[in-house]
Design an enzyme around this catalytic site. Structure first.
Site, short mmCIF file in Angstrom:
data_model
loop_
_atom_site.label_atom_id
_atom_site.label_comp_id
_atom_site.label_asym_id
_atom_site.label_seq_id
_atom_site.Cartn_x
_atom_site.Cartn_y
_atom_site.Cartn_z
N CYS A 193 30.05 38.48 48.42
CA CYS A 193 30.25 39.82 47.89
C CYS A 193 29.08 40.21 48.05
CB CYS A 193 30.52 40.20 46.21
SG CYS A 193 29.64 38.57 45.18
N HIS A 213 29.27 39.07 40.49
CA HIS A 213 29.94 39.87 41.51
C HIS A 213 28.77 41.17 42.33
CE1 HIS A 213 33.45 41.94 43.96
NE2 HIS A 213 32.65 42.87 42.77
N ASP A 215 33.29 48.92 46.35
CA ASP A 215 33.47 47.96 45.73
C ASP A 215 34.63 47.36 46.86
OD1 ASP A 215 33.61 45.11 44.37
OD2 ASP A 215 35.06 45.62 42.75
#
Length: 216
Positions: free
Chosen positions: A19, A75, A92
């Site tokens: 991520c 994250h 996202d």
């Protein structure tokens, strides 16, 4: 405006479980395509984690549950805050929510602040200004290898990210987020701190929306 419309996530590079690199490249593309400022001054990279590296997030594509909840160790998302526009937007690539989503609705749906959590699951947020992130962040992906040097997850096809000063890996400095590092209160000078500190500032869940109400 383009930034206010839902965008196809397929337009952006995405490698599962990487991520931080996905967001790095997402911010670069938002800037190069005119969705964001050319200098990325309206973009902020936000690392989410805690002392125990156990954070529940809802509406995540990797989840196998109907509500999309999953327990990540950390994250990373992008939040866009334009000076004269509201609301801030969350980008996202791992979420099933609209892309991008207004910050308030993203917080309500993804973090569910009213959902009671034990203290070890409470989330904290490291806010880093994208222009600094571009200059300083580096990852040689060592965190994704086991003790024998084998990949735990297939890496992206492009080269690892190297910082401007030649640093090859400092991801651990960004993802290590401790509750004691969170600022006590949100003040106007926090924006200056974010724009000048390599590792930005850490805020708690009650402060994340408040920070993005400050003039940037």
């Amino acid at each position: 405006m383009a930034s206010q419309q839902e965008t196809e996530t397929s337009q952006f590079d995405h490698t599962p479980l990487y991520c931080e690199e996905n967001v790095y490249r997402l911010c670069k593309k938002l800037s190069s395509t005119g969705v964001a400022d050319t200098e990325a001054s309206d973009l902020f990279v936000v690392f989410i984690s805690n002392d125990k590296k156990q954070i529940p997030l809802w509406h995540q594509k990797a989840s196998h549950r109907a509500d999309g909840v999953i327990l990540w160790d950390y994250h990373v998302i992008c939040i866009q805050k334009k000076e004269n526009e509201k609301p801030p937007l969350v980008w996202d690539l791992d979420s099933t929510l609209p892309f991008p989503s207004p910050l308030a609705s993203y917080v309500a749906e993804t973090f569910r602040p009213s959902f009671p959590l034990f203290s070890e699951f409470r989330r904290f947020y490291r806010i880093v200004h994208a222009p600094i992130f571009f200059r300083c962040f580096a990852s040689d992906r060592r965190h994704m290898k086991d003790s024998d040097g084998n990949w735990n997850a297939q890496p992206p096809p492009y080269d690892p990210i190297i910082a401007e000063d030649g640093t090859v890996h400092n991801l651990n400095e960004y993802m290590e987020i401790r509750s004691v590092d969170a600022v006590p209160i949100i003040e106007a000078d926090l924006v200056n701190a974010v724009k000048n500190e390599q590792l930005g500032v850490v805020v708690n869940e009650k402060q994340i929306e408040e920070f993005f109400t400050l003039p940037t």
